[in-house]
Motif scaffolding. Structure first.
Motif, mmCIF file in Angstrom:
data_model
loop_
_atom_site.group_PDB
_atom_site.id
_atom_site.type_symbol
_atom_site.label_atom_id
_atom_site.label_comp_id
_atom_site.label_asym_id
_atom_site.label_seq_id
_atom_site.Cartn_x
_atom_site.Cartn_y
_atom_site.Cartn_z
ATOM 1 N N ASP A 38 16.872 -2.198 -57.134
ATOM 2 C CA ASP A 38 17.947 -2.109 -58.128
ATOM 3 C C ASP A 38 18.434 -3.474 -58.589
ATOM 4 O O ASP A 38 19.380 -3.558 -59.386
ATOM 5 C CB ASP A 38 19.113 -1.298 -57.577
ATOM 6 C CG ASP A 38 19.819 -1.990 -56.414
ATOM 7 O OD1 ASP A 38 19.187 -2.850 -55.759
ATOM 8 O OD2 ASP A 38 20.991 -1.667 -56.157
ATOM 9 N N LYS A 40 13.786 0.232 -51.898
ATOM 10 C CA LYS A 40 15.006 0.749 -52.500
ATOM 11 C C LYS A 40 16.170 0.634 -51.520
ATOM 12 O O LYS A 40 15.975 0.454 -50.316
ATOM 13 C CB LYS A 40 14.791 2.201 -52.923
ATOM 14 C CG LYS A 40 13.687 2.341 -53.964
ATOM 15 C CD LYS A 40 13.461 3.787 -54.353
ATOM 16 C CE LYS A 40 12.381 3.903 -55.418
ATOM 17 N NZ LYS A 40 12.163 5.309 -55.849
ATOM 18 N N TYR A 58 27.535 3.278 -52.828
ATOM 19 C CA TYR A 58 26.700 2.613 -53.824
ATOM 20 C C TYR A 58 27.463 2.457 -55.139
ATOM 21 O O TYR A 58 28.140 3.363 -55.602
ATOM 22 C CB TYR A 58 25.417 3.398 -54.081
ATOM 23 C CG TYR A 58 24.464 2.657 -55.000
ATOM 24 C CD1 TYR A 58 23.691 1.608 -54.509
ATOM 25 C CD2 TYR A 58 24.385 2.975 -56.345
ATOM 26 C CE1 TYR A 58 22.847 0.892 -55.347
ATOM 27 C CE2 TYR A 58 23.533 2.271 -57.189
ATOM 28 C CZ TYR A 58 22.773 1.230 -56.692
ATOM 29 O OH TYR A 58 21.942 0.522 -57.524
ATOM 30 N N PRO A 86 26.590 0.323 -59.080
ATOM 31 C CA PRO A 86 25.505 -0.343 -59.808
ATOM 32 C C PRO A 86 25.842 -1.790 -60.159
ATOM 33 O O PRO A 86 26.927 -2.301 -59.836
ATOM 34 C CB PRO A 86 25.386 0.513 -61.070
ATOM 35 C CG PRO A 86 26.788 0.972 -61.311
ATOM 36 C CD PRO A 86 27.398 1.188 -59.939
ATOM 37 N N GLU A 108 17.498 7.483 -57.558
ATOM 38 C CA GLU A 108 16.726 6.258 -57.839
ATOM 39 C C GLU A 108 16.637 5.360 -56.610
ATOM 40 O O GLU A 108 15.727 4.533 -56.508
ATOM 41 C CB GLU A 108 17.379 5.501 -58.995
ATOM 42 C CG GLU A 108 17.174 6.184 -60.349
ATOM 43 C CD GLU A 108 18.032 5.558 -61.442
ATOM 44 O OE1 GLU A 108 18.815 4.619 -61.122
ATOM 45 O OE2 GLU A 108 17.940 6.010 -62.598
ATOM 46 N N GLN A 109 17.554 5.515 -55.661
ATOM 47 C CA GLN A 109 17.538 4.685 -54.458
ATOM 48 C C GLN A 109 17.059 5.470 -53.230
ATOM 49 O O GLN A 109 17.453 5.195 -52.101
ATOM 50 C CB GLN A 109 18.928 4.081 -54.220
ATOM 51 C CG GLN A 109 19.392 3.170 -55.338
ATOM 52 C CD GLN A 109 18.345 2.121 -55.691
ATOM 53 O OE1 GLN A 109 17.739 1.510 -54.808
ATOM 54 N NE2 GLN A 109 18.130 1.913 -56.987
ATOM 55 N N ALA A 132 21.772 7.820 -59.737
ATOM 56 C CA ALA A 132 21.750 6.541 -59.018
ATOM 57 C C ALA A 132 21.276 6.741 -57.587
ATOM 58 O O ALA A 132 20.484 5.946 -57.065
ATOM 59 C CB ALA A 132 23.137 5.896 -59.048
#
Length: 354
Positions: free
Chosen positions: A311, A288, A163, A165, A183-184, A180
């Motif tokens: 995202d 997500k 991942y 951003p 959040e996913q 990060a």
């Protein structure tokens, strides 16, 4: 004198010559072996496999080497479970039991207990397993001055994914990388999880943070930009870097979910904000990145339509490679981070089950 006689009566003693200078030939080393029972702690399985949301039992039993009884009865048995860090230098308290007293710690509160199927059973039951529960656990049993330990590894079924951003490649310090992943709908992956993913075919040329603070990347097809075409396949290790100042991508780990992942059938393509609202109107939330990877890897989800994710990225999952839909490999295809206000795509939604 009485104390000395008592020591002789309860111990087996023998002597051997000192291996040093011959002038010390009359000196002896005395070995004392206690006749009392020695406490042994055993894990019947070294590895246990489960999944997020499930229940699991980490096995642990204790015995005395010279007796068949579980405990001598002279002292109360104390059972302590801790979780080990990657370097074994730190332990996180999980659960402690002594007599009728029980205490659990942190995120384990209300989720852990002893199985106690017999008087020598110290196995730990964990309910509603979380992604963070993955790792190595130590079972320690203490009786008086005796103690022993056993280690059990809890593995979770899941998927590792790289991942980065919207800002692009190599823009996360370690702490931002951790956030990060969370959040996913995932956690930062461990080395063991990345290694297993590499063995399953994960090939990714960008280096990413792992949970131990190292930076690594998996290569199954050696090539010039990724360590050199004459190197062997493997997990390349950049070593440990400054968690505040150094910036890389991250490898995240996620497992199955308690809900429904789906592509929303809608009469028109949508901007990002319209996609968010469309999922809400359908009783869901925009999905997500971790959820699309879990649906693809664990459920075999296959859809050739590119759709927005939470995202701001656009992706689509292909489990059956075919023409115009990832013809060469099964993968979650990454379209990019399009302009949220002007670009139009479908959307993937997620509805959690109660």
């Amino acid at each position: 004198m009485k104390s000395l006689l008592f020591l002789v009566l309860i111990a087996v003693c023998w002597a051997e010559p000192h291996p040093g200078n011959s002038s010390l030939q009359h000196e002896r080393i005395v070995h004392i072996q206690e006749n009392g029972p020695r406490l042994l702690v055993v894990a019947e399985q070294a590895k246990i496999f489960s999944h997020r949301g499930g229940n699991v039992t980490l096995p642990c039993k204790f015995y005395h080497e010279h007796t068949s009884a579980a405990g001598s009865g002279a002292h109360k048995i104390r059972v302590k479970w801790t979780k080990l860090t990657y370097d074994y230098l730190k332990e996180v308290d999980v659960f402690v039991a002594m007599g009728h007293h029980r205490k659990s710690y942190g995120s384990y509160q209300g989720r852990v207990s002893l199985r106690e199927s017999s008087e020598n059973d110290a196995s730990l039951v964990i309910t509603n397993i979380m992604l963070e529960d993955y790792g190595r656990y130590k079972c320690e049993v203490i009786e008086g001055l005796e103690d022993d330990t056993a280690v059990v590894t809890l593995n979770l079924e899941g998927v590792v994914f790289p991942y980065s951003p919207r800002l692009g490649r190599y823009n996360l310090n370690f702490h931002e990388a951790q956030r990060a992943c969370v959040e996913q709908d995932s956690v930062i992956a461990s080395f063991d999880q990345l290694y297993d993913a590499w063995r399953s075919g994960l090939d990714w040329c960008n280096a990413g943070w792992l949970s131990d603070g190292s930076v690594q990347y998996p290569i199954t097809k050696p090539r010039e930009p990724c360590g050199g075409k004459n190197t062997v396949p493997g997990v390349r290790n950049y070593g440990f870097w400054d968690k505040d100042k150094s910036r890389y991508d991250v490898f995240c780990f996620t497992s199955n979910f308690n809900g429904r992942f789906y592509y929303l059938i809608h009469p028109t393509k949508l901007t990002y904000d319209e996609a968010v609202q469309a999922c809400l109107k359908d009783g869901s939330q925009i999905a997500k990145v971790g959820q699309i990877f879990a649906a693809w890897k664990l459920l075999g989800y296959d859809r050739c339509d590119a759709g927005w994710l939470a995202d701001g990225s656009v992706r689509y999952p292909i489990s059956r490679p075919r023409k115009r839909c990832s013809p060469s490999e099964a993968a979650v295809r990454f379209v990019g981070f399009p302009d949220k206000k002007h670009k139009l795509y479908g959307v993937y939604c997620f509805r959690a089950y109660n």
